[in-house]
Design a protein around this motif. Structure first.
Motif, PDB file in Angstrom:
ATOM      1  N   LEU A 210       0.830  -1.214   0.000  1.00 49.44           N
ATOM      2  CA  LEU A 210       0.000   0.000   0.000  1.00 49.44           C
ATOM      3  C   LEU A 210       0.864   1.263   0.000  1.00 49.44           C
ATOM      4  O   LEU A 210       0.580   2.218  -0.733  1.00 49.44           O
ATOM      5  CB  LEU A 210      -0.951  -0.013   1.212  1.00 49.44           C
ATOM      6  CG  LEU A 210      -1.921   1.163   1.298  1.00 49.44           C
ATOM      7  CD1 LEU A 210      -2.789   1.271   0.042  1.00 49.44           C
ATOM      8  CD2 LEU A 210      -2.810   1.031   2.534  1.00 49.44           C
ATOM      9  N   VAL A 211       1.903   1.267   0.808  1.00 48.20           N
ATOM     10  CA  VAL A 211       2.794   2.441   0.838  1.00 48.20           C
ATOM     11  C   VAL A 211       3.391   2.668  -0.558  1.00 48.20           C
ATOM     12  O   VAL A 211       3.422   3.794  -1.067  1.00 48.20           O
ATOM     13  CB  VAL A 211       3.898   2.280   1.909  1.00 48.20           C
ATOM     14  CG1 VAL A 211       4.952   3.370   1.773  1.00 48.20           C
ATOM     15  CG2 VAL A 211       3.287   2.312   3.304  1.00 48.20           C
ATOM     16  N   MET A 212       3.808   1.575  -1.186  1.00 46.66           N
ATOM     17  CA  MET A 212       4.375   1.705  -2.540  1.00 46.66           C
ATOM     18  C   MET A 212       3.300   2.174  -3.529  1.00 46.66           C
ATOM     19  O   MET A 212       3.543   3.061  -4.351  1.00 46.66           O
ATOM     20  CB  MET A 212       4.946   0.348  -2.980  1.00 46.66           C
ATOM     21  CG  MET A 212       5.832   0.433  -4.195  1.00 46.66           C
ATOM     22  SD  MET A 212       6.265  -1.201  -4.817  1.00 46.66           S
ATOM     23  CE  MET A 212       7.304  -1.790  -3.543  1.00 46.66           C
ATOM     24  N   GLY A 213       2.117   1.579  -3.430  1.00 52.82           N
ATOM     25  CA  GLY A 213       1.026   1.936  -4.342  1.00 52.82           C
ATOM     26  C   GLY A 213       0.612   3.393  -4.198  1.00 52.82           C
ATOM     27  O   GLY A 213       0.362   4.089  -5.200  1.00 52.82           O
ATOM     28  N   LEU A 214       0.542   3.885  -2.954  1.00 49.09           N
ATOM     29  CA  LEU A 214       0.153   5.286  -2.726  1.00 49.09           C
ATOM     30  C   LEU A 214       1.240   6.222  -3.252  1.00 49.09           C
ATOM     31  O   LEU A 214       0.951   7.260  -3.851  1.00 49.09           O
ATOM     32  CB  LEU A 214      -0.093   5.539  -1.232  1.00 49.09           C
ATOM     33  CG  LEU A 214      -1.319   4.846  -0.629  1.00 49.09           C
ATOM     34  CD1 LEU A 214      -1.344   5.021   0.896  1.00 49.09           C
ATOM     35  CD2 LEU A 214      -2.622   5.397  -1.230  1.00 49.09           C
ATOM     36  N   ILE A 222      -2.882  -0.467  -5.172  1.00 51.61           N
ATOM     37  CA  ILE A 222      -3.714   0.043  -4.065  1.00 51.61           C
ATOM     38  C   ILE A 222      -4.941  -0.859  -3.898  1.00 51.61           C
ATOM     39  O   ILE A 222      -5.289  -1.261  -2.786  1.00 51.61           O
ATOM     40  CB  ILE A 222      -4.142   1.508  -4.325  1.00 51.61           C
ATOM     41  CG1 ILE A 222      -2.920   2.431  -4.311  1.00 51.61           C
ATOM     42  CG2 ILE A 222      -5.177   1.967  -3.280  1.00 51.61           C
ATOM     43  CD1 ILE A 222      -3.193   3.837  -4.815  1.00 51.61           C
ATOM     44  N   ARG A 223      -5.575  -1.184  -5.025  1.00 52.37           N
ATOM     45  CA  ARG A 223      -6.773  -2.044  -4.997  1.00 52.37           C
ATOM     46  C   ARG A 223      -6.512  -3.350  -4.252  1.00 52.37           C
ATOM     47  O   ARG A 223      -7.330  -3.811  -3.480  1.00 52.37           O
ATOM     48  CB  ARG A 223      -7.182  -2.382  -6.439  1.00 52.37           C
ATOM     49  CG  ARG A 223      -8.446  -1.706  -6.859  1.00 52.37           C
ATOM     50  CD  ARG A 223      -8.909  -2.189  -8.234  1.00 52.37           C
ATOM     51  NE  ARG A 223      -9.394  -1.025  -8.946  1.00 52.37           N
ATOM     52  CZ  ARG A 223      -8.789  -0.437  -9.973  1.00 52.37           C
ATOM     53  NH1 ARG A 223      -7.671  -0.938 -10.466  1.00 52.37           N
ATOM     54  NH2 ARG A 223      -9.292   0.647 -10.513  1.00 52.37           N
ATOM     55  N   ARG A 224      -5.331  -3.924  -4.489  1.00 55.75           N
ATOM     56  CA  ARG A 224      -5.033  -5.224  -3.881  1.00 55.75           C
ATOM     57  C   ARG A 224      -4.646  -5.090  -2.406  1.00 55.75           C
ATOM     58  O   ARG A 224      -4.781  -6.052  -1.646  1.00 55.75           O
ATOM     59  CB  ARG A 224      -3.872  -5.910  -4.643  1.00 55.75           C
ATOM     60  CG  ARG A 224      -4.126  -6.110  -6.125  1.00 55.75           C
ATOM     61  CD  ARG A 224      -3.303  -7.242  -6.707  1.00 55.75           C
ATOM     62  NE  ARG A 224      -1.858  -7.011  -6.710  1.00 55.75           N
ATOM     63  CZ  ARG A 224      -1.206  -6.250  -7.596  1.00 55.75           C
ATOM     64  NH1 ARG A 224      -1.870  -5.619  -8.539  1.00 55.75           N
ATOM     65  NH2 ARG A 224       0.102  -6.128  -7.541  1.00 55.75           N
ATOM     66  N   CYS A 225      -4.160  -3.924  -2.025  1.00 54.14           N
ATOM     67  CA  CYS A 225      -3.544  -3.810  -0.683  1.00 54.14           C
ATOM     68  C   CYS A 225      -4.442  -3.182   0.387  1.00 54.14           C
ATOM     69  O   CYS A 225      -4.102  -3.253   1.572  1.00 54.14           O
ATOM     70  CB  CYS A 225      -2.251  -3.007  -0.785  1.00 54.14           C
ATOM     71  SG  CYS A 225      -0.999  -3.838  -1.764  1.00 54.14           S
TER      72      CYS A 225
END
Ligand code: HSE
Length: 315
Positions: A210-214, A222-225
């Motif tokens: 999530l941190v990476m996705g954001l 983000i969807r997956r995390c």
């Protein structure tokens, strides 16, 4: 010249962000709490609250704003006293970081009046004592982003290690506050002391992703995390209509949806402002239809500033 009076604003925050229990938080623009403070000749702290909200402690020893301000005054022993008014507009027990916003607004205001102020980051340990007073736990995932702005990872509590992380500016936060109360203290006691290793593996993988996705604005990641296998399954029961509201948010195009802090507010992430408005409308409608509950929705880009001084005056 040091100001003799000051007005500060501290914003709402979304903590946990799904998988990051006590470790992830982000600041949004509104709602928020405001403090007006001025120097006075009488030593110590004078304190009053302006609010229409029920349940806000008015006692100087029990309100987090006066409590945190007193800690700062006792540490620095200024030659003057402080007269403080808390304009408490955030609802209590909302999952929007209400106690953190009061503590932060008070700390930043008191600090601005001091001759030798603390750095912003050095205020955090005092603010966390406000969180401890409010709910029995000095968690930093609301307080840190409220104070510093942006996204914050609380990498460690002992010693405290706050790691700000970037959030892609295209992302938009939606947070919907249903007209009901969940007190953080109670919402923490229902959580287990220990979790199975397989849950921990899933959770910390989601936090990292999530941190990476954001940071990258990676929508698929983000969807997956935004998945919480630890707190959400237990806390969802405290929020009437939660499952339907989450389904409605995802059906309306949210990249993810989970409980904001300890609830009852529910947050979602969108890839544009227009989409965020649609998602917010779907969520408030679903709270009404599924749980017969009124709610207030907020839509905001990431607040990268955090707490701020609105004005300062020399006299
Ligand atoms: N991380 C905290 C919790 C936030 O989930 O209890 C409380 O607002």
């Amino acid at each position: 010249m040091k100001p003799k009076s000051v007005k500060t604003y501290a914003p709402a925050t979304i903590s946990n962000l799904g998988p990051g229990f006590d470790t992830l938080g982000v600041a949004i623009n509104a709602p928020g709490d405001t403090v007006v403070a001025r120097r006075r000749s009488e030593p110590g702290l004078g304190f009053s609250v302006v609010t229409t909200n029920a349940g806000v402690p008015l006692d100087i020893k029990k309100n987090v704003a006066s409590y945190v301000s007193t800690l700062l005054i006792n540490e620095k022993h200024p030659s003057f006293g402080v007269e403080m008014i808390l304009h408490k507009s955030m609802p209590v027990g909302s999952g929007l970081g209400s106690s953190a916003a009061s503590s932060v607004a008070a700390a930043v205001a008191t600090n601005a009046l001091l001759v030798k102020p603390f750095s912003k980051a050095d205020l955090l340990p005092f603010i966390l004592e406000g969180e401890r007073l409010a709910c029995g736990s000095a968690h930093a995932d609301n307080a840190a982003p409220c104070l510093l702005g942006g996204g914050c990872l609380i990498r460690s509590y002992d010693p405290l290690d706050v790691v700000p992380f970037p959030i892609d500016s295209s992302l938009v936060w939606i947070v919907v506050h249903p007209d009901t109360e969940v007190l953080t203290k109670g919402a923490r006691t229902i959580l287990p002391e220990q979790i199975p290793l397989r849950s921990a593996i899933r959770q910390w993988a989601n936090v990292a992703g999530l941190v990476m996705g954001l940071a990258e604005g990676n929508r698929d990641l983000i969807r997956r995390c935004v998945e919480d296998v630890v707190a959400e399954p237990l806390r969802a029961k405290l929020i009437p209509g939660f499952d339907d509201v989450k389904k409605a948010a995802l059906a309306a195009g949210a990249l993810g949806c989970s409980i904001s802090g300890s609830g009852p507010s529910v947050f979602a992430i969108a890839s544009s402002m227009a989409r965020a408005r649609l998602i917010g409308a779907a969520m408030t409608k679903t709270f009404r239809l599924a749980a017969n509950i009124q709610s207030t929705g907020y839509v905001s880009r990431t607040n990268v500033i955090g707490a701020r001084i609105v004005w300062r005056r020399g006299s």
